[in-house]
Design a protein around this motif. Sequence first.
Motif, short mmCIF file in Angstrom:
data_model
loop_
_atom_site.label_atom_id
_atom_site.label_comp_id
_atom_site.label_asym_id
_atom_site.label_seq_id
_atom_site.Cartn_x
_atom_site.Cartn_y
_atom_site.Cartn_z
N PRO A 1 3.47 -0.42 -9.50
CA PRO A 1 4.32 0.71 -9.09
C PRO A 1 3.58 2.05 -9.10
CG PRO A 1 5.43 -0.70 -10.69
CD PRO A 1 4.01 -1.13 -10.67
N GLY A 2 2.44 2.15 -9.78
CA GLY A 2 1.68 3.39 -9.83
C GLY A 2 0.65 3.53 -8.72
N LEU A 3 0.68 2.64 -7.75
CA LEU A 3 -0.29 2.67 -6.67
C LEU A 3 -0.13 3.95 -5.85
CD1 LEU A 3 -2.49 0.80 -5.44
CD2 LEU A 3 -0.72 -0.06 -3.88
N GLY A 4 -1.23 4.60 -5.51
CA GLY A 4 -1.19 5.85 -4.77
C GLY A 4 -1.58 5.66 -3.31
N PRO A 5 -1.50 6.71 -2.51
CA PRO A 5 -1.86 6.62 -1.09
C PRO A 5 -3.38 6.55 -0.89
CG PRO A 5 -1.28 8.87 -1.65
CD PRO A 5 -1.00 8.06 -2.87
N GLU A 6 -3.80 5.94 0.21
CA GLU A 6 -5.20 5.98 0.61
C GLU A 6 -5.38 7.10 1.61
OE1 GLU A 6 -5.83 2.01 1.96
OE2 GLU A 6 -4.88 2.34 3.91
N ARG A 7 -6.56 7.73 1.61
CA ARG A 7 -6.77 8.95 2.39
C ARG A 7 -8.06 8.85 3.21
NH1 ARG A 7 -3.24 12.68 0.24
NH2 ARG A 7 -2.40 12.15 -1.82
N ILE A 8 -8.09 9.57 4.33
CA ILE A 8 -9.24 9.55 5.21
C ILE A 8 -9.55 10.96 5.70
CG2 ILE A 8 -7.81 9.04 7.24
CD1 ILE A 8 -10.19 7.49 8.37
N ARG A 9 -10.84 11.26 5.82
CA ARG A 9 -11.32 12.47 6.47
C ARG A 9 -12.16 12.06 7.68
NH1 ARG A 9 -13.57 16.19 1.41
NH2 ARG A 9 -11.52 16.63 0.46
N THR A 10 -11.98 12.74 8.79
CA THR A 10 -12.71 12.41 10.01
C THR A 10 -13.44 13.63 10.55
OG1 THR A 10 -10.82 12.89 11.47
CG2 THR A 10 -10.99 10.67 10.59
#
Length: 244
Positions: A94-103
Amino acid sequence: SMARFSLAKKTFKKNAIIKIVLASLFVLLFVGLKFWDSNAPVSIHEWNASPRTALILKPFAGTSLKLIYGEAFRNPDAFELYYDDGNITTKGNPGLGPERIRTYEAVVTQKLSNEFQGKLAIYRYEIRDLITQYLDRGDSLLQYRNVDAIEANGFEVTFLGKAIGVVEGRLSYSYADARDSASHARMSNSPRHLATLGLVTPLVHGRARAAFAAQYVGARLTLDGNTAKAYAVANLNVTAAHLL
């Protein structure tokens, strides 16, 4: 020159969009910032900002240069957060966070003639907090966690045009090198080489149309460390209407 500022809010998606556009005869600057309240689960419910900036230059007739920077994210889905088979093989997180990307992208488009143009795009992607299924050695159960970071560098060359006045075509080739940011190991299921070809032409005085498409996919690493061979596929479609 011209300057424009706009603010749009879409309440049904609970996000706000801010755009700033500065334009002149040879330069266009676009700055965008999107705020998301994505109705994520309570454990990760928060506002997120996704900026995107583009600088477009036209130094010569028929030539354009784009410099683009952007950020985005993906929230975990319900399966990644909560799936639990009774601690047989898998447990939730339940503590899983979002994954993020920079381009980061640089794109040059050049008009080669009245019928043809070419485009070169060079890019770099940086992904962090990638959601990956991880084996917890403490209890030997699988669990989704934010454990990986990936970087990808590559380029794409594209040619567009029309030959003999009627045959439209597109030819592109791309190279991508995706690696784990920590170990620099190549990513699985990520081909380095991709190529596509597409041709479209009218038939029977415009009453029908034929379209040909072909794609080449280079060799890829598999999860077990082997190599999946390169392959190519092609298809031909003919559509017609009102032939009689």
